[in-house]
Motif scaffolding. Structure first.
Motif, PDB file in Angstrom:
ATOM      1  N   TYR A   1       1.063  -1.127  -0.040  1.00 32.29           N
ATOM      2  CA  TYR A   1      -0.146  -0.049   0.134  1.00 32.29           C
ATOM      3  C   TYR A   1       1.039   1.449  -0.126  1.00 32.29           C
ATOM      4  O   TYR A   1       1.702   1.200   0.888  1.00 32.29           O
ATOM      5  CB  TYR A   1      -1.038  -0.045   1.156  1.00 32.29           C
ATOM      6  CG  TYR A   1      -1.918  -1.169   1.190  1.00 32.29           C
ATOM      7  CD1 TYR A   1      -3.100  -0.989   0.340  1.00 32.29           C
ATOM      8  CD2 TYR A   1      -1.377  -2.427   1.486  1.00 32.29           C
ATOM      9  CE1 TYR A   1      -3.929  -2.122   0.091  1.00 32.29           C
ATOM     10  CE2 TYR A   1      -2.294  -3.618   1.414  1.00 32.29           C
ATOM     11  CZ  TYR A   1      -3.665  -3.229   0.878  1.00 32.29           C
ATOM     12  OH  TYR A   1      -4.343  -4.508   0.524  1.00 32.29           O
ATOM     13  N   ILE A   2       0.844   2.125  -0.806  1.00 30.24           N
ATOM     14  CA  ILE A   2       1.357   3.288  -1.165  1.00 30.24           C
ATOM     15  C   ILE A   2       0.537   4.559  -1.022  1.00 30.24           C
ATOM     16  O   ILE A   2      -0.348   4.587  -1.443  1.00 30.24           O
ATOM     17  CB  ILE A   2       2.128   3.286  -2.802  1.00 30.24           C
ATOM     18  CG1 ILE A   2       3.081   2.018  -2.497  1.00 30.24           C
ATOM     19  CG2 ILE A   2       2.861   4.769  -2.943  1.00 30.24           C
ATOM     20  CD1 ILE A   2       3.657   1.947  -3.983  1.00 30.24           C
ATOM     21  N   GLY A   3       1.074   5.484  -0.092  1.00 33.12           N
ATOM     22  CA  GLY A   3       0.317   6.774  -0.118  1.00 33.12           C
ATOM     23  C   GLY A   3       0.835   7.574  -0.845  1.00 33.12           C
ATOM     24  O   GLY A   3       2.006   7.803  -1.226  1.00 33.12           O
ATOM     25  N   LEU A   4      -0.099   8.613  -1.568  1.00 35.51           N
ATOM     26  CA  LEU A   4       0.444   9.311  -2.495  1.00 35.51           C
ATOM     27  C   LEU A   4      -0.534  10.779  -2.086  1.00 35.51           C
ATOM     28  O   LEU A   4      -1.450  10.822  -1.538  1.00 35.51           O
ATOM     29  CB  LEU A   4      -0.115   9.237  -3.778  1.00 35.51           C
ATOM     30  CG  LEU A   4       0.285   7.901  -4.495  1.00 35.51           C
ATOM     31  CD1 LEU A   4      -0.311   6.782  -4.233  1.00 35.51           C
ATOM     32  CD2 LEU A   4       0.489   8.226  -6.242  1.00 35.51           C
ATOM     33  N   GLY A   5       0.395  11.884  -2.083  1.00 38.12           N
ATOM     34  CA  GLY A   5       0.037  13.087  -1.444  1.00 38.12           C
ATOM     35  C   GLY A   5       0.492  14.357  -2.533  1.00 38.12           C
ATOM     36  O   GLY A   5       1.505  14.014  -2.947  1.00 38.12           O
ATOM     37  N   SER A   6      -0.074  15.389  -2.445  1.00 35.84           N
ATOM     38  CA  SER A   6       0.304  16.577  -3.494  1.00 35.84           C
ATOM     39  C   SER A   6      -0.330  17.818  -2.777  1.00 35.84           C
ATOM     40  O   SER A   6      -1.525  17.753  -2.475  1.00 35.84           O
ATOM     41  CB  SER A   6       0.083  16.426  -4.602  1.00 35.84           C
ATOM     42  OG  SER A   6       0.486  17.605  -5.531  1.00 35.84           O
ATOM     43  N   ASN A   7       0.485  18.883  -2.495  1.00 35.55           N
ATOM     44  CA  ASN A   7      -0.343  20.234  -2.310  1.00 35.55           C
ATOM     45  C   ASN A   7       0.273  21.097  -2.970  1.00 35.55           C
ATOM     46  O   ASN A   7       0.217  22.640  -2.508  1.00 35.55           O
ATOM     47  CB  ASN A   7      -0.291  20.309  -0.681  1.00 35.55           C
ATOM     48  CG  ASN A   7       1.270  20.620  -0.338  1.00 35.55           C
ATOM     49  OD1 ASN A   7       2.068  20.734  -0.769  1.00 35.55           O
ATOM     50  ND2 ASN A   7       1.150  21.530   0.980  1.00 35.55           N
ATOM     51  N   LEU A   8       1.010  21.016  -4.000  1.00 34.73           N
ATOM     52  CA  LEU A   8       1.647  22.165  -4.862  1.00 34.73           C
ATOM     53  C   LEU A   8       1.129  22.003  -6.316  1.00 34.73           C
ATOM     54  O   LEU A   8       1.192  20.961  -6.721  1.00 34.73           O
ATOM     55  CB  LEU A   8       3.254  22.006  -4.592  1.00 34.73           C
ATOM     56  CG  LEU A   8       3.673  22.712  -3.381  1.00 34.73           C
ATOM     57  CD1 LEU A   8       5.197  22.699  -3.619  1.00 34.73           C
ATOM     58  CD2 LEU A   8       3.232  24.253  -3.027  1.00 34.73           C
ATOM     59  N   GLY A   9       0.928  22.988  -6.997  1.00 33.00           N
ATOM     60  CA  GLY A   9       0.781  23.085  -8.586  1.00 33.00           C
ATOM     61  C   GLY A   9      -0.737  22.365  -8.760  1.00 33.00           C
ATOM     62  O   GLY A   9      -1.593  22.595  -7.861  1.00 33.00           O
ATOM     63  N   ASP A  10      -0.885  21.700  -9.988  1.00 30.31           N
ATOM     64  CA  ASP A  10      -2.305  20.872  -9.960  1.00 30.31           C
ATOM     65  C   ASP A  10      -2.138  19.729  -9.326  1.00 30.31           C
ATOM     66  O   ASP A  10      -1.595  18.695  -9.761  1.00 30.31           O
ATOM     67  CB  ASP A  10      -2.208  20.769 -11.687  1.00 30.31           C
ATOM     68  CG  ASP A  10      -3.591  20.122 -12.008  1.00 30.31           C
ATOM     69  OD1 ASP A  10      -4.182  19.522 -11.231  1.00 30.31           O
ATOM     70  OD2 ASP A  10      -4.017  20.499 -13.251  1.00 30.31           O
ATOM     71  N   ARG A  11      -2.584  19.504  -8.133  1.00 26.13           N
ATOM     72  CA  ARG A  11      -2.396  18.548  -7.228  1.00 26.13           C
ATOM     73  C   ARG A  11      -3.047  17.251  -7.645  1.00 26.13           C
ATOM     74  O   ARG A  11      -2.287  16.197  -7.777  1.00 26.13           O
ATOM     75  CB  ARG A  11      -3.049  18.850  -5.829  1.00 26.13           C
ATOM     76  CG  ARG A  11      -2.557  20.135  -5.094  1.00 26.13           C
ATOM     77  CD  ARG A  11      -3.395  20.578  -3.897  1.00 26.13           C
ATOM     78  NE  ARG A  11      -4.802  20.687  -4.589  1.00 26.13           N
ATOM     79  CZ  ARG A  11      -5.879  20.836  -3.646  1.00 26.13           C
ATOM     80  NH1 ARG A  11      -5.707  20.718  -2.490  1.00 26.13           N
ATOM     81  NH2 ARG A  11      -7.178  21.154  -4.047  1.00 26.13           N
ATOM     82  N   LEU A  12      -4.185  17.335  -8.321  1.00 21.80           N
ATOM     83  CA  LEU A  12      -4.780  16.159  -8.968  1.00 21.80           C
ATOM     84  C   LEU A  12      -3.906  15.598 -10.062  1.00 21.80           C
ATOM     85  O   LEU A  12      -3.964  14.243 -10.236  1.00 21.80           O
ATOM     86  CB  LEU A  12      -6.297  16.298  -9.310  1.00 21.80           C
ATOM     87  CG  LEU A  12      -7.150  14.975  -9.805  1.00 21.80           C
ATOM     88  CD1 LEU A  12      -7.311  13.967  -8.423  1.00 21.80           C
ATOM     89  CD2 LEU A  12      -8.478  15.563 -10.091  1.00 21.80           C
ATOM     90  N   GLU A  13      -3.426  16.416 -10.897  1.00 19.79           N
ATOM     91  CA  GLU A  13      -2.531  15.990 -12.033  1.00 19.79           C
ATOM     92  C   GLU A  13      -1.428  15.497 -11.531  1.00 19.79           C
ATOM     93  O   GLU A  13      -0.859  14.378 -12.032  1.00 19.79           O
ATOM     94  CB  GLU A  13      -2.640  17.181 -13.085  1.00 19.79           C
ATOM     95  CG  GLU A  13      -1.767  16.764 -14.404  1.00 19.79           C
ATOM     96  CD  GLU A  13      -2.322  15.687 -15.105  1.00 19.79           C
ATOM     97  OE1 GLU A  13      -1.696  15.144 -15.820  1.00 19.79           O
ATOM     98  OE2 GLU A  13      -3.594  15.508 -15.157  1.00 19.79           O
ATOM     99  N   ASN A  14      -0.585  16.034 -10.590  1.00 19.27           N
ATOM    100  CA  ASN A  14       0.479  15.490  -9.983  1.00 19.27           C
ATOM    101  C   ASN A  14       0.193  13.838  -9.775  1.00 19.27           C
ATOM    102  O   ASN A  14       1.095  12.864  -9.853  1.00 19.27           O
ATOM    103  CB  ASN A  14       1.076  16.138  -8.869  1.00 19.27           C
ATOM    104  CG  ASN A  14       1.444  17.438  -8.927  1.00 19.27           C
ATOM    105  OD1 ASN A  14       1.602  17.770 -10.300  1.00 19.27           O
ATOM    106  ND2 ASN A  14       1.366  18.451  -8.224  1.00 19.27           N
ATOM    107  N   ILE A  15      -1.038  13.765  -8.961  1.00 18.29           N
ATOM    108  CA  ILE A  15      -1.175  12.366  -8.398  1.00 18.29           C
ATOM    109  C   ILE A  15      -1.616  11.600  -9.561  1.00 18.29           C
ATOM    110  O   ILE A  15      -1.166  10.419  -9.650  1.00 18.29           O
ATOM    111  CB  ILE A  15      -2.347  12.370  -7.411  1.00 18.29           C
ATOM    112  CG1 ILE A  15      -1.792  12.950  -6.162  1.00 18.29           C
ATOM    113  CG2 ILE A  15      -2.849  11.097  -7.280  1.00 18.29           C
ATOM    114  CD1 ILE A  15      -3.222  13.093  -4.930  1.00 18.29           C
TER     115      ILE A  15
END
Length: 165
Positions: free
Chosen positions: A4-18
């Motif tokens: 199980y891998i956690g993915l997170g983003s809070n800079l730029g286009d967050r959904l696109e980064n994921i």
């Protein structure tokens, strides 16, 4: 092995980064994505740094790569997506963490599995519970659902979207 891998983003286009991180995982030899949780938006946690909210999800993957090799792959994906490690707990374009690899317990320099913070973080346990609420943590012998119920929601959050595709 199921991980199980956690993915997170809070800079730029967050959904696109994921999305891009998931695509790079899918394209990696020895890694197959089985399922993805919903995407959750959460306030930054355990930081004094003012920063944007995060998008988080958990990926269930099947891999033939050993945990240390998987850690290396995740680092390569982070770098490919512009991740720079400027400050601990700081904002980031993408963050990929190994949460669990089956029932393995790994303690090596630079790698601890289960992830040391997984059992106490809403932004990890909530999406993990979407996938495997009855998964048992190999150290505490508690299920994901029980751990989630024991920590509360830790601040502002909402389901951002059900699927990223």
């Amino acid at each position: 092995m199921i991980c199980y891998i956690g993915l997170g983003s809070n800079l730029g286009d967050r959904l696109e980064n994921i999305r891009r991180a998931v695509d790079l995982l899918k394209a990696s030899p020895g890694v197959g994505i089985l399922r993805l949780s919903a995407v959750y938006e959460t306030a930054p946690w355990d930081t004094d740094t003012k920063q944007p909210d995060y998008l988080n999800l958990v990926a269930e993957v099947e891999t033939t790569i050993d945990p240390l090799g998987l850690l290396g792959l995740l680092g390569e994906i982070e770098r490919a997506l512009g991740r720079k490690r400027l400050e601990p707990k700081g904002p980031r374009t993408i963050d990929l963490d190994i949460l669990y690899c089956g029932s393995q317990i790994v303690k090596r320099a630079g790698l601890t599995i289960p992830h040391p913070g997984a059992r106490a973080r809403f932004f990890v346990l909530k999406p993990l519970a979407d996938l495997v609420p009855d998964f048992v943590d190999p150290q505490t012998q508690k299920t994901v659902a029980r751990m989630l119920g024991g920590i509360g929601d830790q601040g502002r959050w909402r389901k951002f979207c059900e699927k990223i595709v």
